[in-house]
Design an enzyme around this catalytic site. Structure first.
Site, PDB file in Angstrom:
ATOM      1  N   GLU A  87     -11.396  -0.057  -3.104  1.00 48.37           N
ATOM      2  CA  GLU A  87     -10.555   0.511  -2.038  1.00 48.37           C
ATOM      3  C   GLU A  87      -9.369   1.221  -2.681  1.00 48.37           C
ATOM      4  OE1 GLU A  87      -9.364  -2.885   0.327  1.00 48.37           O
ATOM      5  OE2 GLU A  87      -8.106  -3.687  -1.252  1.00 48.37           O
ATOM      6  N   ASP A 136       0.819  -1.217   0.000  1.00 48.90           N
ATOM      7  CA  ASP A 136       0.000   0.000   0.000  1.00 48.90           C
ATOM      8  C   ASP A 136       0.858   1.276   0.000  1.00 48.90           C
ATOM      9  OD1 ASP A 136      -2.125  -1.875   0.473  1.00 48.90           O
ATOM     10  OD2 ASP A 136      -1.836  -1.659   2.642  1.00 48.90           O
TER      11      ASP A 136
END
Ligand code: FUB
Length: 327
Positions: free
Chosen positions: A228, A12
């Site tokens: 997301e 991420d």
């Protein structure tokens, strides 16, 4: 292409140019005995490291600045320090992070430092009115800062269909709206206060339009609907909102004229990588555009043990991002 960081697992990646260098704010993945499930319980992270590099030449060293924030120092958190981001404003650096509170509900917290590499001191409470996961903070050219956030299934976004502050426990787990004529849930955005520690307004839902209809993307259009991993960048005066499609594993983007949208779907940035999740950031550095993302090559395909990579991306003359294949 080799991972940028190999001594620990990282995922991420939110990359920013601060003080002329690239700083990377990733999740710190770790081994766990928790079995894989679609709620993401196996992503059981407890701290954050920050990394920096002066060059994106593959041979250039990447510095690990060590642990900059850990779970035991954040009073409101019970578990799962998920995908963070960072921002700079008024001489301070802010680290934004999602985590489950003591009731098991995802909230978004903020921690502050005088330096981009931390360490960061957390506020004792999460940001009031925050929920779900994957904060991405964008500071516009006029100095206004916006937080984009949200994530389906384990990220709990689908639990807020009755309103921003109404958590509907019935929707917990790997669930989302579906059916004929049902629109996909949108990511969320809110302007931040000047001190960067609270929302300055009510949270708004973002609309991502299908170019062929001019209507919001359908809930069942899993190849294009938001799942997301929000990110915002600006290119030639346009706002590019990018995101992951989750269970179809694409990184996509949508373009608009305002930080609030609406955004029109533009295409794919990256085809699926090895591993379930895909999550990224996009940053301009020394006149070129870079996609930071992750895959599970280093762990040989273990979904929750990911590694950060970087690759250059390109736009065509109309501002479309060309689709990349994983390497
Ligand atoms: O790293 C935990 C979660 O996995 C992130 O918050 C999501 O974006 C996905 O990458």
């Amino acid at each position: 292409m080799a991972p940028l960081i190999t001594h620990i697992y990282t995922a991420d990646p939110s990359a920013h140019v601060f003080e002329g260098k690239i700083y990377i704010y990733p999740s710190h993945d770790r081994e766990t005995d928790i079995q894989f499930n679609d709620n993401g319980d196996q992503y059981d992270m407890v701290d954050y490291h920050v990394f920096s590099t002066e060059s994106l030449d593959p041979a250039a060293p990447v510095t690990d600045h060590g642990v900059v924030l850990k779970m035991e120092d954040i009073p409101w958190v019970s578990k799962q320090l998920w995908a963070p981001d960072a921002a700079f404003k008024n001489g301070k650096y802010y680290l934004y992070f999602p985590a489950r509170d003591k009731q098991g509900i995802f909230r978004i917290g903020v921690a502050v430092s005088d330096r981009p590499e931390g360490p960061f001191t957390p506020d004792p409470e999460p940001i009031k009115g925050s929920y779900s996961i994957d904060p991405a903070v964008f500071v516009d050219d006029d100095g206004e800062a916006y937080m984009y956030f949200g994530g389906l299934w384990g990220g709990q976004l689908q639990c807020y269909q009755k309103g921003n502050n109404i958590f509907d426990a019935e929707w917990q787990g790997p669930k989302e709206p579906s059916g004929e004529g049902v629109y996909a849930l949108g990511p969320r955005v809110a302007k931040l206060t000047d001190d960067m520690r609270q929302f300055a307004e009510d949270v708004r839902e973002i609309v991502i339009l299908a170019p062929e209809t001019g209507k919001p993307i359908a809930a069942d259009d899993h190849d294009r609907r938001f799942f997301e991993a929000s990110w915002m960048h600006k290119y030639n005066g346009k706002y590019y909102f990018s995101y992951s499609t989750g269970d179809t594993h694409y990184l996509c983007y949508a373009v608009g004229d305002s930080p609030y949208g609406p955004f029109t779907y533009g295409g794919r940035i990256l085809e699926p990588v090895l591993g379930w999740t895909t999550h990224h950031s996009i940053v301009e550095f020394q006149g070129r555009w870079w996609l930071f993302h992750h895959d599970c090559e280093l762990s040989k395909g273990v979904d929750h043990l990911r590694s950060v990579k970087v690759k250059e991306i390109f736009y065509d003359s109309e501002g479309r991002i060309l689709t990349e294949k994983p390497e």
